[in-house]
Design an enzyme around this catalytic site. Structure first.
Site, PDB file in Angstrom:
ATOM      1  N   GLY A   1      10.037  -4.857  -8.940  1.00  7.78           N
ATOM      2  CA  GLY A   1      10.083  -4.973 -10.389  1.00  7.78           C
ATOM      3  C   GLY A   1       9.668  -6.363 -10.820  1.00  7.78           C
ATOM      4  O   GLY A   1       8.982  -7.071 -10.084  1.00  7.78           O
TER       5      GLY A   1
ATOM      6  N   THR B   1       5.037  -2.932  -5.232  1.00 11.94           N
ATOM      7  CA  THR B   1       5.607  -3.483  -4.001  1.00 11.94           C
ATOM      8  C   THR B   1       6.151  -2.359  -3.132  1.00 11.94           C
ATOM      9  O   THR B   1       6.511  -1.312  -3.640  1.00 11.94           O
ATOM     10  CB  THR B   1       6.732  -4.436  -4.437  1.00 11.94           C
TER      11      THR B   1
ATOM     12  N   ARG C   1       2.643 -18.936  -7.797  1.00 14.08           N
ATOM     13  CA  ARG C   1       3.833 -18.179  -8.180  1.00 14.08           C
ATOM     14  C   ARG C   1       4.406 -17.353  -7.004  1.00 14.08           C
ATOM     15  O   ARG C   1       3.682 -16.710  -6.264  1.00 14.08           O
ATOM     16  CB  ARG C   1       3.461 -17.257  -9.339  1.00 14.08           C
TER      17      ARG C   1
END
Ligand code: ASP
Length: 309
Positions: free
Chosen positions: A227, A175, A203
């Site tokens: 994370g 990310t 999700r």
């Protein structure tokens, strides 16, 4: 108060199993170069008195366009082999926020999140609706030829072949995000991601959730996380850091370290970048490494990848 910097920008390009020797030299060089370009793009705005919000958007767009990161071009694939991107922005001046989840065809999801904030009455738009809003607001659209990278498809195939689920620790994250403090003393945060390889059932991770992966409040600071998103959601990491700073008087870096430790105790891994209203900024992570960089009016750009750097 220890005096901080006039303006500060911190960026990240993901956290995970990032160790010396795990990256090919040309890959490592390209990642360092992209982080440096993201710092340059944001610093060019902050140096001349531009807004933190503009700086974080500009920095994140550089990383979204770079295929080495899991956002925009180079996003990971869902279990069904699709790209579903999430992004968020927050302006610490007003605590205005905008976010999107599950968008499939916007070149720069961070800019779409900003449009949600500035040009809709909502905070979070999802999937087909967010795609439609993107087209209606004439954001630049991108097809598979731009967004999809062969290496990401290979990673999905590898995950399936191993029968691994999406929490496999060998799968790097990736990310991207930025936080800034501008000369006027305002802070802002932005985060953008493809999520995690092999995600299913619609999700949604922490990145587009205000308070979990992204938060900014001039009274406390700005935070962008990366994370294992489910743990960041449960620990409400970005807001928790700001709450520690605002209500418990902790400096934002100590608050970040304490919150990552708390999130880690639940079993999560990853990290955050932070900047305080005084311009002091940095990072905290419990993963092996984290792609990261920082620049301020009184410090030359610094880029680091590995834990020990
Ligand atoms: N936090 C992101 C997510 O869970 C993944 C990442 O940081 O790479 O969607």
């Amino acid at each position: 108060m220890v005096s901080g910097a006039d303006w500060t920008l911190v960026v990240h390009g993901g956290a995970g199993i990032i160790e010396q020797g795990t990256l090919a030299p040309e890959q490592e060089a390209a990642i360092r170069d992209a982080l440096a370009r993201a710092l340059d793009a944001g610093a060019a705005i902050l140096r001349v008195g531009g807004a933190a919000l503009d700086a974080v958007e500009a920095a994140v767009k550089v990383l979204e366009d770079d295929p080495h990161f899991n956002s925009g071009r180079g996003s990971v694939f869902t279990y069904e082999g699709r790209i579903e991107m999430d992004a968020a922005v927050m302006d610490g001046r007003t605590r205005d926020a905008g976010a999107v989840t599950g968008v499939t065809a916007t070149r720069n999801p961070v800019s779409l999140a900003r449009r949600v904030m500035e040009d809709s009455p909502h905070v979070l738009l999802s999937r087909e609706g967010a795609d439609r809003f993107s087209r209606e607001r004439e954001l630049e659209q991108a097809g598979a030829d731009w967004l999809e990278i062969a290496e990401r498809r290979r990673q999905l195939e590898e995950l399936k072949a191993r029968g691994a689920d999406h929490f496999d620790v060998d799968m790097k994250y990736g990310t991207v995000g930025a936080v800034a403090r501008d000369k006027a003393g305002h802070v802002a945060a932005a985060t953008s991601t493809g999520g995690i390889t092999g995600k299913r059932w619609g999700r949604i991770g922490d990145s587009p959730l205000i308070g979990a992966g992204t938060y900014a409040d001039d009274r406390a600071g700005a935070v962008s996380a990366t994370g294992s998103g489910e743990f960041f959601i449960r620990a409400v990491v970005a807001h928790e850091i700001c709450a520690r700073a605002r209500l418990a008087g902790q400096d934002v870096l100590s608050a970040a370290r304490a919150t990552i430790a708390d999130m880690g105790a639940l079993g999560g891994t990853g990290g955050v970048i932070v900047v305080g209203p005084d311009g002091r900024g940095g990072w905290a992570f419990n993963s092996k490494g984290m792609y990261r960089g920082k620049v301020s009016n009184d410090q030359d750009p610094v880029v680091a990848l590995f834990g020990e750097e």
